[in-house]
Design a protein around this motif. Structure first.
Motif, PDB file in Angstrom:
ATOM      1  N   TYR A  59       0.851  -1.198   0.000  1.00 50.88           N
ATOM      2  CA  TYR A  59       0.000   0.000   0.000  1.00 50.88           C
ATOM      3  C   TYR A  59       0.884   1.245   0.000  1.00 50.88           C
ATOM      4  O   TYR A  59       1.828   1.336   0.792  1.00 50.88           O
ATOM      5  CB  TYR A  59      -0.869   0.052   1.261  1.00 50.88           C
ATOM      6  N   LEU A  60       0.567   2.171  -0.879  1.00 50.84           N
ATOM      7  CA  LEU A  60       1.234   3.468  -0.861  1.00 50.84           C
ATOM      8  C   LEU A  60       0.187   4.504  -0.473  1.00 50.84           C
ATOM      9  O   LEU A  60      -0.840   4.632  -1.168  1.00 50.84           O
ATOM     10  CB  LEU A  60       1.815   3.785  -2.251  1.00 50.84           C
ATOM     11  N   GLU A  61       0.433   5.178   0.597  1.00 52.14           N
ATOM     12  CA  GLU A  61      -0.539   6.141   1.140  1.00 52.14           C
ATOM     13  C   GLU A  61      -1.934   5.514   1.210  1.00 52.14           C
ATOM     14  O   GLU A  61      -2.913   6.098   0.766  1.00 52.14           O
ATOM     15  CB  GLU A  61      -0.531   7.419   0.292  1.00 52.14           C
ATOM     16  N   SER A  76       6.872   6.030  -8.299  1.00 54.94           N
ATOM     17  CA  SER A  76       6.701   6.465  -6.903  1.00 54.94           C
ATOM     18  C   SER A  76       7.488   5.609  -5.932  1.00 54.94           C
ATOM     19  O   SER A  76       7.907   6.081  -4.875  1.00 54.94           O
ATOM     20  CB  SER A  76       5.225   6.388  -6.494  1.00 54.94           C
ATOM     21  N   VAL A  77       7.635   4.329  -6.269  1.00 55.90           N
ATOM     22  CA  VAL A  77       8.347   3.383  -5.394  1.00 55.90           C
ATOM     23  C   VAL A  77       9.530   2.895  -6.220  1.00 55.90           C
ATOM     24  O   VAL A  77       9.430   1.964  -7.002  1.00 55.90           O
ATOM     25  CB  VAL A  77       7.418   2.223  -4.975  1.00 55.90           C
ATOM     26  N   HIS A  78      10.657   3.575  -6.051  1.00 61.46           N
ATOM     27  CA  HIS A  78      11.760   3.429  -7.011  1.00 61.46           C
ATOM     28  C   HIS A  78      12.874   2.538  -6.467  1.00 61.46           C
ATOM     29  O   HIS A  78      13.401   2.782  -5.382  1.00 61.46           O
ATOM     30  CB  HIS A  78      12.318   4.816  -7.353  1.00 61.46           C
ATOM     31  N   LYS A 154       8.348   8.642  -3.948  1.00 58.43           N
ATOM     32  CA  LYS A 154       7.885   8.760  -2.563  1.00 58.43           C
ATOM     33  C   LYS A 154       8.604   7.747  -1.684  1.00 58.43           C
ATOM     34  O   LYS A 154       8.799   7.984  -0.499  1.00 58.43           O
ATOM     35  CB  LYS A 154       6.376   8.524  -2.517  1.00 58.43           C
ATOM     36  N   VAL A 155       8.963   6.626  -2.287  1.00 58.32           N
ATOM     37  CA  VAL A 155       9.660   5.576  -1.537  1.00 58.32           C
ATOM     38  C   VAL A 155      10.889   5.156  -2.342  1.00 58.32           C
ATOM     39  O   VAL A 155      10.781   4.869  -3.534  1.00 58.32           O
ATOM     40  CB  VAL A 155       8.738   4.347  -1.314  1.00 58.32           C
ATOM     41  N   LEU A 156      12.033   5.122  -1.686  1.00 59.40           N
ATOM     42  CA  LEU A 156      13.266   4.625  -2.327  1.00 59.40           C
ATOM     43  C   LEU A 156      13.567   3.241  -1.780  1.00 59.40           C
ATOM     44  O   LEU A 156      13.553   3.030  -0.564  1.00 59.40           O
ATOM     45  CB  LEU A 156      14.443   5.548  -2.003  1.00 59.40           C
TER      46      LEU A 156
END
Ligand SMILES: Nc1ncnc2c1ncn2[C@@H]1O[C@H](COP(=O)(O)OP(=O)(O)OP(=O)(O)O)[C@@H](O)[C@H]1O
Length: 217
Positions: A59-61, A76-78, A154-156
């Protein structure tokens, strides 16, 4: 929660599969630990949607991954790979390449920010025009990290990002990562075989060897 996964199941190698859950608030880092070959990179690749899980949801946000098209999720999730995948062309071409893809098209990397990141990460300005295939392992890993920051994820998902770096560059790397995490709406997962990240704020830990013995609730 800002970024989470619940009952994520996958097999890595021939051992019993994992069923993993974890949750991060914005600003936090999940350090994924475990011996070589246990499945750390596999977990990161699954979370980047570069390979499938056998079950469970990320889940992202609070939005489940199936509700987000994969190119948008991946922007977003790299994932920054252990062996960075650089394209043919110069370092500058590599910074620009993600912006030629549909998800990011219409934008471009900010040259001032790129230059500042290169300087902070101890990369000489001459590297800009160098053929990416000729970079050393430590240079390639910093170029891939900068490229990841430029697309503003948003997420690394950082897979042994300091393995090829000397101590000065490691300190610089963690300085940049710590500053990046202070921005709004950011979190990271980090795989590292050393404990050189311990000064970072907001650390959480997931030990895969432990999790295999005792699945998380
Ligand atoms: N593409 C693949 N095909 C088959 N097996 C694979 C593949 N990728 C990984 N594996 C296997 O899955 C297991 C987990 O690999 P993974 O790269 O996730 O481990 P890791 O914990 O990141 O290891 P390291 O610390 O050495 O990088 C290993 O047994 C590996 O050989």
């Amino acid at each position: 929660m800002f970024f989470s996964f619940r009952d994520l199941s996958f097999a890595a190698g021939s051992q019993a599969p994992f069923v993993l859950s974890a949750a991060l608030k914005a600003g936090e880092i999940l350090v994924v630990r475990g011996p070589s070959g246990v499945g750390k990179s596999t977990l990161l690749r699954i979370l980047a949607r570069l390979q499938p899980a056998s079950g469970g949801t990320a889940y992202l946000e609070e939005q489940p991954w199936q509700d987000i098209p994969s190119p948008i999720w991946r922007a977003s999730v790299h994932y920054v790979a252990q062996k960075p995948a650089l394209f043919d062309g110069s370092v500058a071409d590599n910074f620009a390449k993600p912006f030629s893809l549909r998800t990011l098209s219409g934008t471009s990397p900010d040259p001032a920010r790129t230059g500042a990141l290169m300087e902070t990460l101890k990369l000489p300005p001459t590297l800009w025009e160098q053929d990416a295939r000729t970079l050393s392992g430590g240079e390639a890993s910093r170029v891939a990290f900068i490229r990841g920051l430029l697309i503003e994820p948003k997420v690394l998902l950082l897979d042994e990002p300091t393995a090829a770096l000397d101590e000065t560059s490691r300190t610089a790397f963690y300085g940049v990562l710590g500053d990046w995490l202070k921005g709004a709406g950011r979190a990271a997962l980090l795989v590292s075989h050393t404990d050189d990240y311990l000064d970072l704020p907001g650390l959480k830990f997931l030990d895969l060897a432990e999790s295999r013995r005792r699945p998380l609730p």
